[in-house]
Motif scaffolding. Structure first.
Motif, mmCIF file in Angstrom:
data_model
loop_
_atom_site.group_PDB
_atom_site.id
_atom_site.type_symbol
_atom_site.label_atom_id
_atom_site.label_comp_id
_atom_site.label_asym_id
_atom_site.label_seq_id
_atom_site.Cartn_x
_atom_site.Cartn_y
_atom_site.Cartn_z
ATOM 1 N N PRO A 64 0.963 -1.192 0.168
ATOM 2 C CA PRO A 64 0.065 -0.002 -0.116
ATOM 3 C C PRO A 64 0.810 1.218 0.008
ATOM 4 C CG PRO A 64 0.189 -1.070 1.986
ATOM 5 C CD PRO A 64 0.633 -1.915 1.079
ATOM 6 N N ALA A 65 0.146 2.279 -0.391
ATOM 7 C CA ALA A 65 0.611 3.777 -0.363
ATOM 8 C C ALA A 65 1.339 4.047 0.967
ATOM 9 C CB ALA A 65 -0.022 4.629 -0.913
ATOM 10 N N ASP A 66 2.494 4.924 1.058
ATOM 11 C CA ASP A 66 3.026 5.310 2.507
ATOM 12 C C ASP A 66 2.521 6.659 2.952
ATOM 13 O OD1 ASP A 66 4.642 5.474 4.610
ATOM 14 O OD2 ASP A 66 6.558 5.707 3.390
ATOM 15 N N PRO A 67 1.792 6.418 3.690
ATOM 16 C CA PRO A 67 1.005 7.691 4.297
ATOM 17 C C PRO A 67 2.123 8.628 5.055
ATOM 18 C CG PRO A 67 0.449 5.964 5.711
ATOM 19 C CD PRO A 67 1.292 5.229 4.719
ATOM 20 N N VAL A 68 3.074 8.026 5.913
ATOM 21 C CA VAL A 68 3.872 9.055 6.428
ATOM 22 C C VAL A 68 4.858 9.652 5.238
ATOM 23 C CG1 VAL A 68 5.967 8.946 8.008
ATOM 24 C CG2 VAL A 68 4.292 7.230 8.235
ATOM 25 N N LYS A 69 5.039 9.324 3.986
ATOM 26 C CA LYS A 69 5.827 9.847 3.055
ATOM 27 C C LYS A 69 5.114 11.095 2.840
ATOM 28 C CE LYS A 69 7.848 9.137 -1.473
ATOM 29 N NZ LYS A 69 8.041 8.036 -2.729
ATOM 30 N N ALA A 70 3.844 10.756 2.730
ATOM 31 C CA ALA A 70 2.882 11.930 2.127
ATOM 32 C C ALA A 70 2.915 13.264 3.222
ATOM 33 C CB ALA A 70 1.410 11.563 2.009
ATOM 34 N N LEU A 71 2.917 12.742 4.511
ATOM 35 C CA LEU A 71 3.004 13.594 5.578
ATOM 36 C C LEU A 71 4.286 14.456 5.556
ATOM 37 C CD1 LEU A 71 1.113 14.506 8.145
ATOM 38 C CD2 LEU A 71 2.570 12.955 9.398
ATOM 39 N N MET A 72 5.368 13.605 5.235
ATOM 40 C CA MET A 72 6.773 14.082 5.298
ATOM 41 C C MET A 72 6.628 15.371 4.210
ATOM 42 S SD MET A 72 10.413 12.343 4.674
ATOM 43 C CE MET A 72 9.823 11.670 3.261
ATOM 44 N N HIS A 73 6.073 15.100 2.934
ATOM 45 C CA HIS A 73 6.190 15.968 1.859
ATOM 46 C C HIS A 73 5.324 17.339 2.250
ATOM 47 C CE1 HIS A 73 8.388 13.688 -1.210
ATOM 48 N NE2 HIS A 73 7.397 12.884 -1.041
ATOM 49 N N ARG A 74 4.212 17.182 3.070
ATOM 50 C CA ARG A 74 3.371 18.079 3.547
ATOM 51 C C ARG A 74 4.060 19.062 4.609
ATOM 52 N NH1 ARG A 74 -0.984 15.340 3.319
ATOM 53 N NH2 ARG A 74 -0.933 14.808 5.681
ATOM 54 N N HIS A 75 4.846 18.510 5.329
ATOM 55 C CA HIS A 75 5.541 19.218 6.435
ATOM 56 C C HIS A 75 7.132 19.103 6.082
ATOM 57 C CE1 HIS A 75 1.829 19.631 8.489
ATOM 58 N NE2 HIS A 75 1.725 18.256 8.382
ATOM 59 N N ARG A 76 7.618 19.183 4.971
ATOM 60 C CA ARG A 76 8.994 18.879 4.674
ATOM 61 C C ARG A 76 9.861 20.129 5.405
ATOM 62 N NH1 ARG A 76 12.461 16.187 1.823
ATOM 63 N NH2 ARG A 76 10.858 14.790 0.877
ATOM 64 N N GLU A 77 9.413 21.424 5.174
ATOM 65 C CA GLU A 77 10.165 22.575 5.930
ATOM 66 C C GLU A 77 10.363 22.449 7.208
ATOM 67 O OE1 GLU A 77 10.176 27.583 5.610
ATOM 68 O OE2 GLU A 77 8.504 26.242 4.702
ATOM 69 N N LEU A 78 9.057 21.974 7.883
ATOM 70 C CA LEU A 78 9.468 21.642 9.248
ATOM 71 C C LEU A 78 10.393 20.521 9.492
ATOM 72 C CD1 LEU A 78 8.430 22.346 12.503
ATOM 73 C CD2 LEU A 78 6.354 20.666 11.711
ATOM 74 N N CYS A 79 10.465 19.591 8.817
ATOM 75 C CA CYS A 79 11.233 18.368 9.339
ATOM 76 C C CYS A 79 12.565 18.830 8.926
ATOM 77 C CB CYS A 79 10.711 17.226 8.269
ATOM 78 S SG CYS A 79 9.164 16.482 8.884
ATOM 79 N N GLU A 80 12.876 19.578 7.937
ATOM 80 C CA GLU A 80 14.370 19.889 7.588
ATOM 81 C C GLU A 80 14.945 20.679 8.392
ATOM 82 O OE1 GLU A 80 14.038 21.283 3.746
ATOM 83 O OE2 GLU A 80 14.218 19.396 2.570
ATOM 84 N N ARG A 81 14.037 21.885 9.319
ATOM 85 C CA ARG A 81 14.674 22.741 9.855
ATOM 86 C C ARG A 81 14.778 22.399 11.491
ATOM 87 N NH1 ARG A 81 12.504 28.594 7.626
ATOM 88 N NH2 ARG A 81 13.194 28.236 5.462
ATOM 89 N N ALA A 82 14.005 21.298 11.705
ATOM 90 C CA ALA A 82 13.981 20.950 13.119
ATOM 91 C C ALA A 82 15.361 20.466 13.823
ATOM 92 C CB ALA A 82 13.051 19.791 13.213
ATOM 93 N N VAL A 83 15.425 20.862 14.924
ATOM 94 C CA VAL A 83 16.663 20.571 15.631
ATOM 95 C C VAL A 83 16.750 19.111 16.138
ATOM 96 C CG1 VAL A 83 18.148 21.173 17.698
ATOM 97 C CG2 VAL A 83 17.228 22.958 16.203
ATOM 98 N N ASP A 84 15.421 18.794 16.701
ATOM 99 C CA ASP A 84 15.170 17.246 17.164
ATOM 100 C C ASP A 84 13.738 17.011 16.846
ATOM 101 O OD1 ASP A 84 13.892 18.796 19.001
ATOM 102 O OD2 ASP A 84 15.427 18.884 20.722
ATOM 103 N N PRO A 85 13.479 15.691 17.095
ATOM 104 C CA PRO A 85 12.051 15.198 16.993
ATOM 105 C C PRO A 85 11.029 15.896 17.684
ATOM 106 C CG PRO A 85 13.535 13.326 17.245
ATOM 107 C CD PRO A 85 14.437 14.411 17.776
#
Length: 424
Positions: A64-85
């Motif tokens: 099946p399709a990867d839903p976390v990947k879609a969420l990662m694309h939607r919030h890519r800027e937040l994930c790239e600039r985050a210092v930690d989880p």
């Protein structure tokens, strides 16, 4: 067959995966993934587009399709600039995601989902600015900016500066030469003292745990000046309007101002304690509800500690500058502390609303007393006269600041128990 530990057949995520991987590039017919929820067999028996004739051929089975990947694309800027989880978890919560939403992505809570997003975002293309953020987050002693910020000792001295300057200004104002001086000289000396206290307070609020750069609104400064001025002259004004005071200038109550200025130091210490403990609890929590259940008593405990310290300082200030406004001063100090705490953590509008409500009540009291002097309007002044007659001239500011402080405390208990309030 490639799988993911957090996959889930969600239509929205599948659609997002279609947008991220065009059919021409991946070779898969995206129309089959769009109906993953109603026709799961379409995902297992995919179709391949081959050549200009668009001949459909059976293809190998695919998951099946990867839903976390879609969420990662939607919030890519937040994930790239985050210092930690933790910063990703706070950002997701600010966008409306909860632990229940994380369950749709096959995760027990929002923190587990944030950990996967943090691990899956590529870090090779980070800019210089984002690469420097972990060094800045490590503490005042890390990175090249450490030399531009004072350490804990410097913050402590800055926190003590407003109280020292205020006490010195009032002590000079009470000396014999100024007491017998003309009104112009006394006014000039008072203006110099006020300017000194304002400068010291501004320096304190621009450094340390009370710093809220870019978050303060202009209304907060105006309401704060009004509340402090009312704490100094409000009782004399009410007594004069009700006929019990002397004519001429209103007497100033200096004790509350000194106590509140000295209270900046415990306010900074309590704000630092709350921020550090909240971040530590955020790192050890396994869910948003667990963090919130621990952050609420932490906030209440910090406020209680500040109340005890402020009360002690006001009592000590009353020994040198006698006053009877202990309760109004404590209520005002709690109100200012909660307002600043909300501003520091990103809620300036709520702080301005609480301060403005207290100012409105305090301004309404003398206005009603003046309106009651008009013919046939004596009933307007009756509520204020009844309150002052029962509890004294300090009842109006005590009720105004106390009610506003309770409102801000209720709001802060909910707002500051969110992970997004501690992401900065």
């Amino acid at each position: 067959m490639r799988t993911s530990r957090s996959t889930s057949p969600i239509t929205e995520s599948a659609g997002a995966d279609e947008r991220g991987s065009p059919a021409g590039a991946s070779g898969w017919d995206t129309r089959s993934a769009a109906h993953a929820d109603t026709h799961p067999e379409a995902l297992l028996a995919g179709v391949r587009v081959d050549g200009p004739a668009q001949t459909r051929q059976p293809a190998a089975r695919r998951g099946p399709a990867d839903p976390v990947k879609a969420l990662m694309h939607r919030h890519r800027e937040l994930c790239e600039r985050a210092v930690d989880p933790l910063e990703i978890a706070a950002g997701l919560e600010a966008h409306g995601l909860t632990d229940r939403t994380a369950a749709r992505f096959r995760h027990r809570d929002i923190f587990s989902l944030a950990e996967e997003l943090y691990a899956r975002v590529p870090r090779g293309g980070e800019t210089t600015e984002t690469a420097e953020r972990p060094a800045r987050a490590a503490g005042p002693s890390a990175g090249p900016s450490a030399g531009r910020r004072p350490g804990r000792a410097g913050h402590a001295l800055l926190a003590l500066l407003p109280g020292a300057v205020c006490a010195l200004a009032l002590a000079v104002q009470s000396t014999e030469p100024l007491e017998v001086a003309e009104g112009t000289v006394r006014l000039a000396a008072g203006a110099v003292g006020v300017c000194g206290v304002v400068v010291a307070l501004a320096l304190c609020l621009r450094r340390g745990p009370l710093r809220a750069e870019g978050r303060t609104v202009a209304a907060v400064r105006l309401w704060t000046l009004w509340l402090l001025a009312y704490a100094a002259y409000g009782e004399g004004l009410q007594a004069q309007l009700m006929g019990g005071g002397r004519d001429g200038s209103w007497p100033m109550t200096a004790g509350p101002l000194v106590g509140l200025a000295l209270g900046v130091a415990p306010a900074a210490w309590c704000a630092h304690l709350f921020s550090v403990r909240a971040r530590r609890r955020l790192g050890g929590s396994r869910g948003l509800e667990e963090f919130a259940s621990g952050a609420r008593p932490l906030l209440l405990g910090v406020v209680a500690m500040f109340v005890c310290a402020l009360t002690a300082l006001l009592v000590l200030a009353g020994l040198v500058f006698p006053h009877k406004a202990l309760v109004p001063a404590v209520a005002l100090g709690i109100l200012l502390f909660l307002a600043r705490l909300l501003i520091v953590h990103g809620f300036p509008a709520s702080a301005a609303a609480g301060l403005g409500a207290a100012c409105a009540v305090e301004a309404a009291a003398p206005a009603l007393l003046l309106a009651g002097r008009l013919p046939g309007c004596g009933f307007l002044a009756s509520p204020v006269e009844a309150v002052v007659g029962a509890w004294g001239t300090g009842a109006v500011p005590a009720l105004a600041c106390g009610a506003a402080a309770l409102g801000l405390l209720a709001h802060a208990t909910a707002a500051l128990s969110r992970a997004s309030a501690h992401s900065g």
